[in-house]
Design a protein around this motif. Sequence first.
Motif, short mmCIF file in Angstrom:
data_model
loop_
_atom_site.label_atom_id
_atom_site.label_comp_id
_atom_site.label_asym_id
_atom_site.label_seq_id
_atom_site.Cartn_x
_atom_site.Cartn_y
_atom_site.Cartn_z
N PHE A 1 0.82 -1.20 0.00
CA PHE A 1 0.00 0.00 0.00
C PHE A 1 0.85 1.25 0.00
CE2 PHE A 1 -3.92 -2.16 0.27
CZ PHE A 1 -3.76 -3.25 1.10
N SER A 2 1.93 1.20 0.71
CA SER A 2 2.86 2.32 0.70
C SER A 2 4.25 1.79 1.01
CB SER A 2 2.46 3.37 1.73
OG SER A 2 2.57 2.85 3.04
N ILE A 3 5.23 2.43 0.44
CA ILE A 3 6.63 2.03 0.67
C ILE A 3 7.31 3.11 1.48
CG2 ILE A 3 8.83 1.50 -0.40
CD1 ILE A 3 7.30 0.36 -2.77
N ASN A 4 7.75 2.76 2.65
CA ASN A 4 8.44 3.70 3.52
C ASN A 4 9.93 3.80 3.18
OD1 ASN A 4 6.44 1.89 5.63
ND2 ASN A 4 6.02 4.05 5.29
N ALA A 5 10.48 2.66 2.73
CA ALA A 5 11.90 2.63 2.35
C ALA A 5 12.14 1.38 1.51
CB ALA A 5 12.80 2.62 3.58
N MET A 6 13.13 1.45 0.64
CA MET A 6 13.54 0.27 -0.12
C MET A 6 15.00 0.44 -0.49
SD MET A 6 11.52 0.86 -3.70
CE MET A 6 11.69 2.36 -4.66
N GLY A 7 15.69 -0.68 -0.50
CA GLY A 7 17.10 -0.57 -0.82
C GLY A 7 17.84 -1.88 -0.68
N TRP A 8 19.14 -1.76 -0.49
CA TRP A 8 20.03 -2.90 -0.50
C TRP A 8 20.96 -2.89 0.71
CZ3 TRP A 8 19.44 -6.61 -4.18
CH2 TRP A 8 18.70 -6.26 -5.30
N TYR A 9 21.15 -4.07 1.26
CA TYR A 9 22.11 -4.32 2.32
C TYR A 9 23.01 -5.46 1.87
CZ TYR A 9 19.24 -1.49 5.45
OH TYR A 9 18.56 -0.45 6.05
N ARG A 10 24.12 -5.64 2.55
CA ARG A 10 24.99 -6.77 2.22
C ARG A 10 25.59 -7.35 3.48
NH1 ARG A 10 30.20 -3.78 -0.72
NH2 ARG A 10 31.30 -3.20 1.21
N GLN A 11 25.98 -8.62 3.36
CA GLN A 11 26.61 -9.31 4.48
C GLN A 11 27.72 -10.19 3.95
OE1 GLN A 11 23.90 -11.53 6.98
NE2 GLN A 11 25.35 -11.50 8.68
N ALA A 12 28.93 -9.86 4.37
CA ALA A 12 30.09 -10.66 4.02
C ALA A 12 30.31 -11.73 5.08
CB ALA A 12 31.32 -9.76 3.91
N PRO A 13 31.02 -12.81 4.75
CA PRO A 13 31.24 -13.87 5.74
C PRO A 13 31.91 -13.34 7.01
CG PRO A 13 31.86 -14.62 3.56
CD PRO A 13 31.56 -13.15 3.44
N GLY A 14 31.31 -13.68 8.14
CA GLY A 14 31.87 -13.28 9.42
C GLY A 14 31.60 -11.84 9.81
N LYS A 15 30.82 -11.14 9.01
CA LYS A 15 30.53 -9.73 9.29
C LYS A 15 29.03 -9.51 9.45
CE LYS A 15 34.57 -7.76 7.02
NZ LYS A 15 35.06 -6.72 6.07
N GLN A 16 28.69 -8.39 10.04
CA GLN A 16 27.29 -8.04 10.20
C GLN A 16 26.72 -7.49 8.90
OE1 GLN A 16 27.14 -5.32 13.57
NE2 GLN A 16 26.63 -7.00 14.93
N ARG A 17 25.42 -7.60 8.77
CA ARG A 17 24.75 -7.03 7.61
C ARG A 17 24.86 -5.51 7.70
NH1 ARG A 17 19.01 -9.54 5.94
NH2 ARG A 17 20.37 -11.36 6.27
N GLU A 18 25.13 -4.89 6.54
CA GLU A 18 25.32 -3.44 6.54
C GLU A 18 24.57 -2.81 5.38
OE1 GLU A 18 29.54 -2.74 6.10
OE2 GLU A 18 29.66 -3.88 4.22
N LEU A 19 24.21 -1.56 5.56
CA LEU A 19 23.53 -0.80 4.52
C LEU A 19 24.47 -0.56 3.35
CD1 LEU A 19 21.15 1.02 3.51
CD2 LEU A 19 22.34 2.90 4.69
N VAL A 20 23.92 -0.72 2.13
CA VAL A 20 24.65 -0.33 0.93
C VAL A 20 24.05 0.96 0.37
CG1 VAL A 20 25.28 -0.99 -1.42
CG2 VAL A 20 25.22 -2.73 0.39
N ALA A 21 22.75 0.93 0.09
CA ALA A 21 22.06 2.11 -0.43
C ALA A 21 20.57 1.91 -0.23
CB ALA A 21 22.37 2.31 -1.91
N ARG A 22 19.87 3.01 -0.04
CA ARG A 22 18.44 2.89 0.15
C ARG A 22 17.74 4.22 -0.18
NH1 ARG A 22 18.05 2.83 6.80
NH2 ARG A 22 18.91 4.94 7.10
N PHE A 23 16.46 4.08 -0.58
CA PHE A 23 15.56 5.22 -0.69
C PHE A 23 14.73 5.28 0.59
CE2 PHE A 23 16.08 6.38 -5.05
CZ PHE A 23 16.25 5.22 -5.79
N ILE A 24 14.52 6.49 1.07
CA ILE A 24 13.61 6.74 2.18
C ILE A 24 12.47 7.59 1.64
CG2 ILE A 24 13.31 7.72 4.47
CD1 ILE A 24 15.18 5.41 4.57
#
Length: 115
Positions: free
Chosen positions: A29-52
Amino acid sequence: QVQLVESGGGLVQAGGSLRLSCAASGRIFSINAMGWYRQAPGKQRELVARFISGGRIDYADFVKGRFTISSDNNKNTVYLQMNSLKPEDTAVYYCNFISDLNIYWGKGTQVTCSS
């Protein structure tokens, strides 16, 4: 419920390019945000890019000038153009949508950059 389908990952040599796509379907119905995150082996998931919603775009410092996020709102699809890829960009890339304040994740697509 919202489903996210990612595509476009793969293996590329350093300096190469890839384009990721993520299509959302379902009850949106509505999109508050959309984008991409990534997670490398042994690391936490992190933001790459996003629309707000409201027009803001966030990029992680490590991709500024190399990656570009774009969208086709008619298709509820978000893209990530990745240029000048580096081995340290190797990770599983996850699509993320926040719709009606609910958070949805794709299953992830592997991006591997060899030196």
